[in-house]
Write a protein that holds these residues in place. Structure first.
Motif, PDB file in Angstrom:
ATOM      1  N   PRO A 202       0.796  -1.231  -0.141  1.00 44.63           N
ATOM      2  CA  PRO A 202       0.076  -0.093  -0.119  1.00 44.63           C
ATOM      3  C   PRO A 202       0.849   1.253  -0.272  1.00 44.63           C
ATOM      4  O   PRO A 202       1.472   1.294   0.957  1.00 44.63           O
ATOM      5  N   ARG A 203       0.820   2.284  -0.823  1.00 49.01           N
ATOM      6  CA  ARG A 203       1.611   3.215  -0.655  1.00 49.01           C
ATOM      7  C   ARG A 203       0.521   4.392  -0.892  1.00 49.01           C
ATOM      8  O   ARG A 203      -0.285   4.278  -2.331  1.00 49.01           O
ATOM      9  N   THR A 204       0.685   5.924  -0.118  1.00 53.35           N
ATOM     10  CA  THR A 204       0.298   6.982  -0.156  1.00 53.35           C
ATOM     11  C   THR A 204       0.603   8.117  -0.551  1.00 53.35           C
ATOM     12  O   THR A 204       2.105   8.420   0.359  1.00 53.35           O
ATOM     13  N   TYR A 205       0.534   9.262  -0.819  1.00 55.21           N
ATOM     14  CA  TYR A 205       0.551  10.373  -1.215  1.00 55.21           C
ATOM     15  C   TYR A 205       0.721  11.861  -0.418  1.00 55.21           C
ATOM     16  O   TYR A 205      -1.327  11.752  -1.411  1.00 55.21           O
ATOM     17  N   LEU A 206       0.774  12.390   0.232  1.00 52.63           N
ATOM     18  CA  LEU A 206      -0.405  13.117   1.368  1.00 52.63           C
ATOM     19  C   LEU A 206       0.652  14.513   0.398  1.00 52.63           C
ATOM     20  O   LEU A 206       1.704  15.040   0.201  1.00 52.63           O
ATOM     21  N   HIS A 207      -0.200  15.550  -0.220  1.00 48.74           N
ATOM     22  CA  HIS A 207       0.456  16.866  -0.354  1.00 48.74           C
ATOM     23  C   HIS A 207      -0.390  17.705  -0.643  1.00 48.74           C
ATOM     24  O   HIS A 207      -1.961  17.479   0.450  1.00 48.74           O
ATOM     25  N   PRO A 208      -0.189  18.956   0.185  1.00 45.87           N
ATOM     26  CA  PRO A 208      -0.819  20.470  -0.003  1.00 45.87           C
ATOM     27  C   PRO A 208      -2.099  20.505  -0.555  1.00 45.87           C
ATOM     28  O   PRO A 208      -1.921  20.257  -1.824  1.00 45.87           O
ATOM     29  N   GLU A 209      -3.454  20.736   0.332  1.00 47.72           N
ATOM     30  CA  GLU A 209      -4.700  20.997  -1.054  1.00 47.72           C
ATOM     31  C   GLU A 209      -4.112  22.041  -1.977  1.00 47.72           C
ATOM     32  O   GLU A 209      -3.583  23.458  -1.414  1.00 47.72           O
ATOM     33  N   GLY A 210      -4.751  21.772  -2.830  1.00 43.17           N
ATOM     34  CA  GLY A 210      -4.293  22.521  -3.743  1.00 43.17           C
ATOM     35  C   GLY A 210      -3.164  22.795  -4.328  1.00 43.17           C
ATOM     36  O   GLY A 210      -2.706  23.789  -5.503  1.00 43.17           O
ATOM     37  N   ASP A 211      -2.178  21.633  -4.132  1.00 46.63           N
ATOM     38  CA  ASP A 211      -1.306  22.328  -4.888  1.00 46.63           C
ATOM     39  C   ASP A 211      -0.469  19.814  -5.818  1.00 46.63           C
ATOM     40  O   ASP A 211       0.708  19.694  -4.441  1.00 46.63           O
TER      41      ASP A 211
END
Length: 253
Positions: A202-211
């Motif tokens: 399982p892999r997840t990429y978290l990013h700032p909202e809007g970017d």
């Protein structure tokens, strides 16, 4: 504090460890950072069930040693981190890694999949990039030659990045910082993105909202969860620790 010898020179990698049951969570910092100041609030957050948690510093950064003989490439960092985790008895860990540390984590997961059960990338670098021009908010370290950086270029970087980032960057070995930045700009072969989409855990990429990251749809098509964290910039865990901890709690068993 815990440590392990991870290099033939005798250099030790060190980490702050919070007790709890396995499987562990392993937190990895970004370029010019150190894990405890960036992750302590999240690792001990009441929204997260207690697990054994390692807030680990890569060689050349924070509280870890700074061997001159170390290559400080992404691949070398991944090998040293794997050695530390193996000596700490860590397996099937949730690996939570920010920015440059995310690039290292992708390499580690590709080469040592038995160490990683879930990969959580926090606004991580996935693609090589030219060292110049310096992007807004970037350090520009890779735009210098090594000797140029060590002999004085670091002062320009200090003035450019500002006091918050410099508060941890100043702890890094100058040659290690530069070599790591150059390796990050050059990327890996296959690229970090190619390695990430090839992984099966399982892999997840978290990013700032809007970017969102480049080609977010391509990541999703490869099975990577791509999730926006509201009210954050690049340092998601510092900008909104409650939302970050809540997201980890939803992601990790």
């Amino acid at each position: 504090m815990h440590d392990a010898i991870v290099h033939p020179s005798g250099a030790r990698m060190r980490w702050v460890e919070l007790p709890g049951p396995d499987p562990a969570r392993v937190y990895v910092h970004g370029l010019g950072a150190t894990s405890a100041p960036y992750y302590a609030e999240v690792a001990a957050h009441p929204l997260l069930p207690r697990r054994r948690s390692l807030l680990i510093d890569l060689l050349g950064f924070g509280i870890s040693d700074r061997p001159r003989e170390f290559a400080y490439t992404l691949e070398a960092h991944a090998g040293a981190l794997a050695a530390a985790l193996e000596k700490a008895g860590v397996a099937d860990a949730a690996l939570i890694a920010h920015s440059m540390g995310g690039a290292v984590a992708v390499v580690l997961a590709a080469r040592y999949p038995e160490l990683v059960s879930h990969l959580v990338l926090v606004d991580a670098n996935l693609d090589p990039h030219p060292p110049a021009p310096v992007p807004p908010g970037g350090s520009g370290i890779a735009s210098y030659g090594e000797e140029e950086f060590v002999e004085g270029g670091w002062k320009e970087v200090r003035d450019r990045v500002g006091p918050h980032w410099w508060s941890t960057m100043r702890l890094a070995d100058l040659r290690g910082l530069h070599r790591t930045a150059v390796s990050l700009a050059r990327g890996t072969d296959p690229t970090m993105r190619e390695l990430l989409v090839s992984l099966r855990m399982p892999r997840t990429y978290l990013h700032p909202e809007g970017d969102a990251p480049d080609d977010a749809d391509g990541l999703r098509a490869a099975g990577v969860q791509v999730l926006a964290i509201p009210e954050t910039g690049h340092n998601i865990m510092l900008d909104n620790p409650d939302a970050f901890a809540r997201t980890l709690n939803n992601l990790l068993p």
